[in-house]
Design a protein around this motif. Structure first.
Motif, PDB file in Angstrom:
ATOM      1  N   PRO A   1      45.979  58.037  41.045  1.00 44.04           N
ATOM      2  CA  PRO A   1      47.319  58.386  41.534  1.00 44.04           C
ATOM      3  C   PRO A   1      48.188  57.138  41.707  1.00 44.04           C
ATOM      4  O   PRO A   1      47.703  56.085  42.133  1.00 44.04           O
ATOM      5  CB  PRO A   1      47.036  59.052  42.887  1.00 44.04           C
ATOM      6  CG  PRO A   1      45.638  59.539  42.779  1.00 44.04           C
ATOM      7  CD  PRO A   1      44.922  58.522  41.940  1.00 44.04           C
ATOM      8  N   TYR A   2      49.459  57.283  41.367  1.00 45.97           N
ATOM      9  CA  TYR A   2      50.398  56.159  41.352  1.00 45.97           C
ATOM     10  C   TYR A   2      51.189  56.108  42.662  1.00 45.97           C
ATOM     11  O   TYR A   2      51.792  57.106  43.066  1.00 45.97           O
ATOM     12  CB  TYR A   2      51.353  56.375  40.178  1.00 45.97           C
ATOM     13  CG  TYR A   2      52.401  55.306  39.951  1.00 45.97           C
ATOM     14  CD1 TYR A   2      52.189  53.986  40.339  1.00 45.97           C
ATOM     15  CD2 TYR A   2      53.586  55.639  39.306  1.00 45.97           C
ATOM     16  CE1 TYR A   2      53.155  53.022  40.097  1.00 45.97           C
ATOM     17  CE2 TYR A   2      54.556  54.668  39.057  1.00 45.97           C
ATOM     18  CZ  TYR A   2      54.337  53.365  39.458  1.00 45.97           C
ATOM     19  OH  TYR A   2      55.289  52.415  39.223  1.00 45.97           O
ATOM     20  N   ASP A   3      51.173  54.942  43.282  1.00 45.48           N
ATOM     21  CA  ASP A   3      52.002  54.742  44.481  1.00 45.48           C
ATOM     22  C   ASP A   3      53.399  54.341  43.999  1.00 45.48           C
ATOM     23  O   ASP A   3      53.776  53.177  44.037  1.00 45.48           O
ATOM     24  CB  ASP A   3      51.374  53.662  45.369  1.00 45.48           C
ATOM     25  CG  ASP A   3      51.997  53.647  46.758  1.00 45.48           C
ATOM     26  OD1 ASP A   3      52.753  54.585  47.081  1.00 45.48           O
ATOM     27  OD2 ASP A   3      51.721  52.706  47.518  1.00 45.48           O
ATOM     28  N   ASN A   4      54.146  55.341  43.527  1.00 47.01           N
ATOM     29  CA  ASN A   4      55.460  55.063  42.937  1.00 47.01           C
ATOM     30  C   ASN A   4      56.525  54.855  44.018  1.00 47.01           C
ATOM     31  O   ASN A   4      56.239  54.959  45.220  1.00 47.01           O
ATOM     32  CB  ASN A   4      55.844  56.184  41.957  1.00 47.01           C
ATOM     33  CG  ASN A   4      55.972  57.537  42.646  1.00 47.01           C
ATOM     34  OD1 ASN A   4      56.261  57.609  43.841  1.00 47.01           O
ATOM     35  ND2 ASN A   4      55.753  58.608  41.910  1.00 47.01           N
TER      36      ASN A   4
ATOM     37  N   ILE B   1      48.804  56.568  37.090  1.00 51.51           N
ATOM     38  CA  ILE B   1      48.829  55.407  36.193  1.00 51.51           C
ATOM     39  C   ILE B   1      47.489  55.329  35.471  1.00 51.51           C
ATOM     40  O   ILE B   1      46.454  55.727  36.017  1.00 51.51           O
ATOM     41  CB  ILE B   1      49.118  54.069  36.920  1.00 51.51           C
ATOM     42  CG1 ILE B   1      48.357  53.966  38.245  1.00 51.51           C
ATOM     43  CG2 ILE B   1      50.598  53.846  37.094  1.00 51.51           C
ATOM     44  CD1 ILE B   1      48.601  52.665  38.997  1.00 51.51           C
ATOM     45  N   LEU B   2      47.568  54.833  34.247  1.00 49.91           N
ATOM     46  CA  LEU B   2      46.350  54.730  33.428  1.00 49.91           C
ATOM     47  C   LEU B   2      46.155  53.267  33.029  1.00 49.91           C
ATOM     48  O   LEU B   2      47.065  52.650  32.470  1.00 49.91           O
ATOM     49  CB  LEU B   2      46.495  55.609  32.179  1.00 49.91           C
ATOM     50  CG  LEU B   2      45.263  55.874  31.323  1.00 49.91           C
ATOM     51  CD1 LEU B   2      45.533  57.035  30.374  1.00 49.91           C
ATOM     52  CD2 LEU B   2      44.761  54.692  30.548  1.00 49.91           C
ATOM     53  N   ALA B   3      44.979  52.728  33.337  1.00 46.96           N
ATOM     54  CA  ALA B   3      44.674  51.344  32.964  1.00 46.96           C
ATOM     55  C   ALA B   3      43.725  51.313  31.784  1.00 46.96           C
ATOM     56  O   ALA B   3      42.791  52.115  31.694  1.00 46.96           O
ATOM     57  CB  ALA B   3      44.043  50.607  34.137  1.00 46.96           C
ATOM     58  N   VAL B   4      44.009  50.383  30.874  1.00 47.21           N
ATOM     59  CA  VAL B   4      43.101  50.093  29.763  1.00 47.21           C
ATOM     60  C   VAL B   4      42.562  48.695  30.026  1.00 47.21           C
ATOM     61  O   VAL B   4      43.332  47.748  30.184  1.00 47.21           O
ATOM     62  CB  VAL B   4      43.839  50.112  28.408  1.00 47.21           C
ATOM     63  CG1 VAL B   4      42.883  49.765  27.284  1.00 47.21           C
ATOM     64  CG2 VAL B   4      44.508  51.459  28.170  1.00 47.21           C
ATOM     65  N   ALA B   5      41.238  48.577  30.122  1.00 44.63           N
ATOM     66  CA  ALA B   5      40.636  47.277  30.427  1.00 44.63           C
ATOM     67  C   ALA B   5      39.426  47.066  29.520  1.00 44.63           C
ATOM     68  O   ALA B   5      38.930  48.006  28.892  1.00 44.63           O
ATOM     69  CB  ALA B   5      40.215  47.223  31.887  1.00 44.63           C
ATOM     70  N   GLN B   6      38.983  45.812  29.472  1.00 38.36           N
ATOM     71  CA  GLN B   6      37.860  45.491  28.583  1.00 38.36           C
ATOM     72  C   GLN B   6      36.849  44.623  29.324  1.00 38.36           C
ATOM     73  O   GLN B   6      37.233  43.701  30.053  1.00 38.36           O
ATOM     74  CB  GLN B   6      38.395  44.744  27.356  1.00 38.36           C
ATOM     75  CG  GLN B   6      37.353  44.543  26.277  1.00 38.36           C
ATOM     76  CD  GLN B   6      37.971  44.017  24.997  1.00 38.36           C
ATOM     77  OE1 GLN B   6      38.973  43.299  25.028  1.00 38.36           O
ATOM     78  NE2 GLN B   6      37.372  44.352  23.869  1.00 38.36           N
ATOM     79  N   LYS B   7      35.578  44.941  29.135  1.00 41.48           N
ATOM     80  CA  LYS B   7      34.534  44.054  29.666  1.00 41.48           C
ATOM     81  C   LYS B   7      34.474  42.847  28.730  1.00 41.48           C
ATOM     82  O   LYS B   7      34.317  43.011  27.513  1.00 41.48           O
ATOM     83  CB  LYS B   7      33.191  44.793  29.677  1.00 41.48           C
ATOM     84  CG  LYS B   7      32.021  43.935  30.125  1.00 41.48           C
ATOM     85  CD  LYS B   7      30.796  44.791  30.367  1.00 41.48           C
ATOM     86  CE  LYS B   7      29.553  43.962  30.587  1.00 41.48           C
ATOM     87  NZ  LYS B   7      28.374  44.783  30.926  1.00 41.48           N
ATOM     88  N   PRO B   8      34.636  41.646  29.275  1.00 41.71           N
ATOM     89  CA  PRO B   8      34.685  40.473  28.384  1.00 41.71           C
ATOM     90  C   PRO B   8      33.441  40.361  27.513  1.00 41.71           C
ATOM     91  O   PRO B   8      32.345  40.777  27.917  1.00 41.71           O
ATOM     92  CB  PRO B   8      34.781  39.287  29.354  1.00 41.71           C
ATOM     93  CG  PRO B   8      35.245  39.866  30.633  1.00 41.71           C
ATOM     94  CD  PRO B   8      34.762  41.283  30.684  1.00 41.71           C
ATOM     95  N   LEU B   9      33.617  39.785  26.320  1.00 44.33           N
ATOM     96  CA  LEU B   9      32.500  39.627  25.392  1.00 44.33           C
ATOM     97  C   LEU B   9      31.443  38.689  25.961  1.00 44.33           C
ATOM     98  O   LEU B   9      30.254  38.899  25.788  1.00 44.33           O
ATOM     99  CB  LEU B   9      33.005  39.098  24.057  1.00 44.33           C
ATOM    100  CG  LEU B   9      33.561  40.187  23.134  1.00 44.33           C
ATOM    101  CD1 LEU B   9      34.284  39.579  21.965  1.00 44.33           C
ATOM    102  CD2 LEU B   9      32.432  41.118  22.664  1.00 44.33           C
TER     103      LEU B   9
END
Ligand SMILES: C[S@@+](CC[C@H](N)C(=O)[O-])C[C@H]1O[C@@H](n2cnc3c(N)ncnc32)[C@H](O)[C@@H]1O
Length: 266
Positions: free
Chosen positions: A159-162, A256-264
């Motif tokens: 949920p977004y704290d807009n 809100i939607l986050a796109v994240a990556q676990k570092p290589l």
């Protein structure tokens, strides 16, 4: 991070995990249980955000749907040729999912401590789940980090704290504080974009982007809460349809939607 509360009934005692399982089992039963509405997935905001990243994944890649609910997303990605597993706390719902989708993999379990091996998933998505624990999101994030392969992508919505919520809270904090003391229990965390980035970075992830989604849902909620319009009224639905495209996401988006990556290397 802002806390949202819900009305607590006497029957809603017990520990938080039991409460969450019972609460969602009841929600899904009220909605008629899993129906297999997988055709709707490509029209969803979440899909539009993650599609460019999913397109980079080879078919057969292993994906986790954390808190899969009615299972449509798990079934959709299975149909697309991925090795997708849906995990949910609601044992009753998971039992129904086995019947509705016999060829799809579903498991009952808790996303904070799964039985999956380290570094075993290429991608992990979870819509509207990480925010449900008062202790915070870190146990969910840490477990996601553990099960993802290096380079694996994490997609989560919360949920977004807009701006609307910030203004509302500033306007009625006295009333809200009083209400919180009586017959209320924690429901969920609401985060700003910066807070979600910080949570994921603290868990070791590189954050690609944080996007606002579900603007129309936010407008509908505003019409209901600020103007007392019933969600199902024609006027409410019509107004939300007209207003959503012209109002800014920062004011109105519900999630809100986050796109994240676990570092290589890490
Ligand atoms: C808001 S619903 C989202 C359902 C689904 N992701 C969707 O977008 O339709 C939250 C779901 O997460 C599940 N859930 C909540 N906490 C969980 C946990 N710790 N582990 C696994 N599932 C959980 C609930 O049972 C419920 O089905």
């Amino acid at each position: 991070m802002r806390k949202d509360y819900m009305k607590a009934e006497d029957s809603q005692g017990g520990d938080e995990t039991t409460f969450i399982e019972n609460y969602w089992t009841e929600v899904w039963n009220r909605q008629g249980g899993p129906k297999g509405e997988i055709d709707k997935i490509p029209t969803k905001d979440e899909y539009k955000v993650i599609k460019p990243f999913m397109d980079q994944l080879p078919k057969g890649a292993r994906i986790l749907d954390g808190g899969c609910g009615l299972g449509d997303w798990t079934a959709f990605f299975t149909q697309q040729g991925y090795d997708c597993v849906g995990l949910d706390l609601s044992r009753e719902t998971v039992a129904k999912l086995h019947t509705i989708f016999p060829d799809v993999t579903f498991k009952a379990g808790d996303i904070r401590h799964t039985e999956f091996e380290d570094n075993s998933f290429d991608a992990y998505f979870s819509w509207g789940v990480f925010e449900h624990f008062e202790e915070g999101m870190r146990p969910c994030i840490d477990e996601a980090y553990r099960v993802l392969k290096p380079g694996g992508r994490l997609f989560i919505s919360v949920p977004y704290d807009n701006l609307r919520h910030a203004l509302r809270a500033a306007g009625d904090w006295t009333e809200r504080k009083a209400a919180q003391r009586h017959n209320r229990r924690f429901y969920q965390w609401r985060l700003t974009k910066g807070e979600l980035r910080d949570e994921l970075s603290a868990g070791g992830f590189d954050v690609d982007k944080v996007a606002t989604i579900h603007k129309r849902q936010g407008v509908l909620r505003s019409l209901h809460h600020e103007f007392k319009l019933n969600y199902s009224w024609f006027v409410t639905r019509g107004a939300s349809l007209v207003l959503a495209p012209v109002l800014p996401g920062g004011l109105m988006a519900h999630m809100i939607l986050a796109v994240a990556q676990k570092p290589l290397e890490g």
